[in-house]
Design a protein around this motif. Sequence first.
Motif, PDB file in Angstrom:
ATOM      1  N   ASP A   1       0.819  -1.221   0.000  1.00  0.00           N
ATOM      2  CA  ASP A   1       0.000   0.000   0.000  1.00  0.00           C
ATOM      3  C   ASP A   1       0.848   1.265   0.000  1.00  0.00           C
ATOM      4  O   ASP A   1       0.309   2.371   0.146  1.00  0.00           O
ATOM      5  CB  ASP A   1      -0.928   0.015   1.219  1.00  0.00           C
ATOM      6  CG  ASP A   1      -1.929  -1.126   1.206  1.00  0.00           C
ATOM      7  OD1 ASP A   1      -2.137  -1.711   0.124  1.00  0.00           O
ATOM      8  OD2 ASP A   1      -2.481  -1.440   2.273  1.00  0.00           O
ATOM      9  N   ASN A   2       2.168   1.075  -0.074  1.00  0.00           N
ATOM     10  CA  ASN A   2       3.100   2.215  -0.086  1.00  0.00           C
ATOM     11  C   ASN A   2       2.931   3.095   1.155  1.00  0.00           C
ATOM     12  O   ASN A   2       2.943   4.326   1.075  1.00  0.00           O
ATOM     13  CB  ASN A   2       2.889   3.054  -1.357  1.00  0.00           C
ATOM     14  CG  ASN A   2       4.078   3.963  -1.639  1.00  0.00           C
ATOM     15  OD1 ASN A   2       5.208   3.649  -1.264  1.00  0.00           O
ATOM     16  ND2 ASN A   2       3.831   5.085  -2.291  1.00  0.00           N
ATOM     17  N   ARG A   3       2.782   2.444   2.325  1.00  0.00           N
ATOM     18  CA  ARG A   3       2.580   3.164   3.592  1.00  0.00           C
ATOM     19  C   ARG A   3       3.820   3.133   4.486  1.00  0.00           C
ATOM     20  O   ARG A   3       3.740   3.465   5.654  1.00  0.00           O
ATOM     21  CB  ARG A   3       1.403   2.555   4.354  1.00  0.00           C
ATOM     22  CG  ARG A   3       0.058   2.758   3.693  1.00  0.00           C
ATOM     23  CD  ARG A   3      -1.057   2.121   4.480  1.00  0.00           C
ATOM     24  NE  ARG A   3      -1.170   2.666   5.828  1.00  0.00           N
ATOM     25  CZ  ARG A   3      -2.054   2.243   6.734  1.00  0.00           C
ATOM     26  NH1 ARG A   3      -2.901   1.264   6.403  1.00  0.00           N
ATOM     27  NH2 ARG A   3      -2.117   2.788   7.933  1.00  0.00           N
ATOM     28  N   ILE A   4       4.958   2.728   3.939  1.00  0.00           N
ATOM     29  CA  ILE A   4       6.132   2.576   4.789  1.00  0.00           C
ATOM     30  C   ILE A   4       7.377   3.073   4.066  1.00  0.00           C
ATOM     31  O   ILE A   4       7.525   2.871   2.845  1.00  0.00           O
ATOM     32  CB  ILE A   4       6.306   1.095   5.217  1.00  0.00           C
ATOM     33  CG1 ILE A   4       7.407   0.949   6.273  1.00  0.00           C
ATOM     34  CG2 ILE A   4       6.555   0.181   4.025  1.00  0.00           C
ATOM     35  CD1 ILE A   4       7.442  -0.412   6.912  1.00  0.00           C
ATOM     36  N   LYS A   5       8.252   3.750   4.808  1.00  0.00           N
ATOM     37  CA  LYS A   5       9.500   4.233   4.246  1.00  0.00           C
ATOM     38  C   LYS A   5      10.472   3.066   4.063  1.00  0.00           C
ATOM     39  O   LYS A   5      10.413   2.060   4.783  1.00  0.00           O
ATOM     40  CB  LYS A   5      10.135   5.272   5.182  1.00  0.00           C
ATOM     41  CG  LYS A   5       9.203   6.408   5.582  1.00  0.00           C
ATOM     42  CD  LYS A   5       8.889   7.335   4.440  1.00  0.00           C
ATOM     43  CE  LYS A   5       8.031   8.513   4.894  1.00  0.00           C
ATOM     44  NZ  LYS A   5       7.635   9.383   3.780  1.00  0.00           N
ATOM     45  N   ARG A   6      11.367   3.209   3.097  1.00  0.00           N
ATOM     46  CA  ARG A   6      12.305   2.114   2.793  1.00  0.00           C
ATOM     47  C   ARG A   6      13.204   1.791   3.983  1.00  0.00           C
ATOM     48  O   ARG A   6      13.430   0.620   4.307  1.00  0.00           O
ATOM     49  CB  ARG A   6      13.157   2.511   1.588  1.00  0.00           C
ATOM     50  CG  ARG A   6      14.102   1.402   1.127  1.00  0.00           C
ATOM     51  CD  ARG A   6      14.770   1.766  -0.201  1.00  0.00           C
ATOM     52  NE  ARG A   6      15.674   0.713  -0.618  1.00  0.00           N
ATOM     53  CZ  ARG A   6      16.944   0.616  -0.206  1.00  0.00           C
ATOM     54  NH1 ARG A   6      17.428   1.523   0.639  1.00  0.00           N
ATOM     55  NH2 ARG A   6      17.724  -0.371  -0.620  1.00  0.00           N
ATOM     56  N   LYS A   7      13.696   2.818   4.679  1.00  0.00           N
ATOM     57  CA  LYS A   7      14.588   2.586   5.819  1.00  0.00           C
ATOM     58  C   LYS A   7      13.855   1.863   6.945  1.00  0.00           C
ATOM     59  O   LYS A   7      14.396   0.947   7.573  1.00  0.00           O
ATOM     60  CB  LYS A   7      15.136   3.929   6.326  1.00  0.00           C
ATOM     61  CG  LYS A   7      16.219   3.790   7.377  1.00  0.00           C
ATOM     62  CD  LYS A   7      16.824   5.156   7.704  1.00  0.00           C
ATOM     63  CE  LYS A   7      17.955   5.018   8.714  1.00  0.00           C
ATOM     64  NZ  LYS A   7      18.555   6.344   9.047  1.00  0.00           N
TER      65      LYS A   7
END
Length: 915
Positions: free
Chosen positions: A641-647
């Motif tokens: 859902d694209n709700r989290i940063k990559r780091k």
Amino acid sequence: MMSREVLLVIGVIFHIVYLFSIFDIYFTSPIVHGMTPQKSPVAAPADRLLLIVGDGLRADKLLELDNGIARAPYLRNIIKTEGSWGVSHTRVPTESRPGHVAIIAGFYEDVSAVTTGWTMNPVNFDSVFNQSEHTWSFGSPDILPMFQHGASDPSRVDTVMYPPEYEDFSGEASHLDTWVFDHFRALFEEAKTNPELNTKLRKPKIVFFLHLLGLDTNGHGFRPHSKEYCENIAMVDKGVSEMVNLVEDFYGHDGRTSFVFTADHGMNNRGAHGDGHPDNTRTPLIAWGAGINKPMKGSKGHDEFSAEWDLSDVQRNDVLQADIAPLMSHLVGIPLPVNSVGELPLNYLDGDEYTKAQAAFANARQIAEQYKIKHDEKEEKEMFFRPFRPLSGSNDPSNYLSQIQTLIDIKDYMAAESLSKKLMSECLAGLRYFQTYDWLFLRGVITAGYVGWCAFCLEFVIRYYILSENTIKYLGQSTSKLIDGMAVLVFGFLSFMVWIQDMPTMYYAYVFFPVYFWRQVLQNKDIFAAILSSASREGWTVLIRNTIGTLLALELLVYSYFRREVLTVCFVLLATWPFFMPARMRRHYSSLLTLWSISCLCTSVFTLLPVEKGENILLVVFGGLAGISVGGFVLAKLERDNRIKRKTSILMKIQLLLNLVSIILVYSTSTSLQKRQGLPVINQLLSWTVMAFSSICPFVYRGPSNEDYLARLLMICLSFAPLMTLLSISYEMLFYVCFCSTVLLWLETERALYRDQRRSVDRPLQTSDCRAVLIFLFFICVGFFGTGNVASLSSFSLESVYRFVTIFNPFLMGVLLIAKILIPFFVASAVLGVLSISLDLSPFSLILAVMSITDVQTINFFYFVKDSGSWLEIGTTISHFCISELFIIFTIILFLLSRLLVGHLVLPKLSSMAD
């Protein structure tokens, strides 16, 4: 203006101070100074005494038959042919220091002393060792130094101790007792070539003390039903036989040695102790040798507890643990410890009636002396002194003593003995009267403090989170100054009472808080008037209904302390919550509400499971894998859902990997411990490394302020999962997975319910927010009682910490066990912080609302506390009060910590629910 943080800090300090009030009210120090030691004028029957204490030895485990065979054949033979025996009933707390103080000094130490039970705090009161000519003690460095440093002449008490690192829970510990026996044997071997030591050993009034810790260590490590514990009993029995023969041979069987075998406390089936459970309070007492009665035939004293021991043909003579000290003093002819409240068990004595009468008379004089000193102190210091009626006027103790002496002079020994017992009973009742003399004053002050805190906190909530500034009217300057003056006068008067009556310094704090709180409440009394006026405009029905509902919910949580099943019922009711939600809610969020109901039902199972759980590594592994699976699934959904940063995503994957490492460590370490190979050093280092890195990660990396709230909360849950896995011995990790899932689903459900009611600016607290407050309190209770015993913190087995440390270190072990308890608290507190923001509330509004009502529970438990009755009841009521206080303290501290983790988040405003 007071800030919210300052208010919460005041709350922490207040509750820490009032936590100790329970000990000042119910368990005041029994030490009385300035007394004259008393002893019987009759010649002592013994020159020497051998005291053997089996630390952590249960009476039933020593005396019951194992498939028809005695575990302790030598001591059983003593019971049947040579001495007297019974059950010694200990008091709460059933810990080593208080137990040894009761045995050796004859009084029950302040309950709060358990917190310093393993530190070098010398016993600054009289004891059998202090009155002896010389004492040689052998055993643990946790116990022996206290009595040496507490002696009036420390050179009188020799201590021979093994190093602290010998107390290792990872292996079989009978070697600790073998060490004691070997060094006791070495003492007499040395005496053969050391004339000075030989002379010392042959003096009268000497004591030998053997402290056998192997039983306690094996009980903790393997539990009292284990082969190790039972074999340790057999080894101790054999060792006692050898030591008795050693002493008798050295002294040429002169018949001048007395022997006493007992225990400081027992142990429950979980391998723990501390509370008032009968398994912890029933210990054996076996006495034989010089001055001790031979076995008395008959079934007197027996009950169901001893029915199957095959000892019903020998009379059982039960005692209270403090009674052992006057018994030992009489046997070797030394003065009774001056603070002893023990009553000499005359049926243990082998002597004529004159001897028993004089022994009882000395005991009565010693206890009467304590009463007289305590009476005189109170009479001198109390402003309105009220004497103890049964010992006033013609019933003055001095009249009793004169009558007893007259009866002895005319050789009516039975009557003298009877009157001595009566005097002791009355004086002990009088001592209790003076110990509880200040109850009315203290209970009133403490109650005013708790109610004042609730009103003080509620006033703060109303002022800042409910009423608008323009509706608040403040007192005039003259009225405000009048209230300040009254507060100063009241505090001055109460402080004067504390000072003139020479009460403890802590009492000043007890009286300060209620004055401070009520002064604040009176200064802002118009705020309460404004809220009542607002309630009257909206209708009293809503206010009354919500008030009664809140009180009933709090009382239900109080009842859950007694019956964990109540929490299961609450979960089942919460599972039905979706059926009462608006149809639109059920239509748009059917999946969420279904998951909520399933999660509630899954979590409800844990408060039905037994708290006396044994180690089950498969359940730990399954729980750890469940945590990885659920965490991985949610992480994948957040990424999709694209709700989290990559780091953040990378850190979470590391956390999942660390949890897998934790599972491997748990399995490897437990296997090694089961094979008696100890705690592998590499496993220990890895466990500490995993815990340190994983737990500190969310504090080091806080993430950006626009980070998704669910990603942040998931990271917090996953960060503490490895520690929870490492501290689990059974289903605890499974509980943690279910608990975190349920709390996060609660957050999502509350957000969904509020979605149609959102506002663009911060809103005031509303009646509907009571639901969130009560559910949070419910989760706090579940966080503790989900895997633990409601009666005692001792229900949390020491096996939980064996992946980190196995050598006895009470402070470190205690910190780890408390950390295990607090992990669910921390997660719930972080969720509450996010929920406040989600509902357009001030971050502190909900936690302050929680604080304003939580002490309703504490007041319940404050008045439930008992200092009489069964030790189980006493221990349970003390634990309940302490737990309720610690709940509040921990909740405040953890909420403030959670602000570091989620306080920086800026949540987007909720969009309206689509039609």
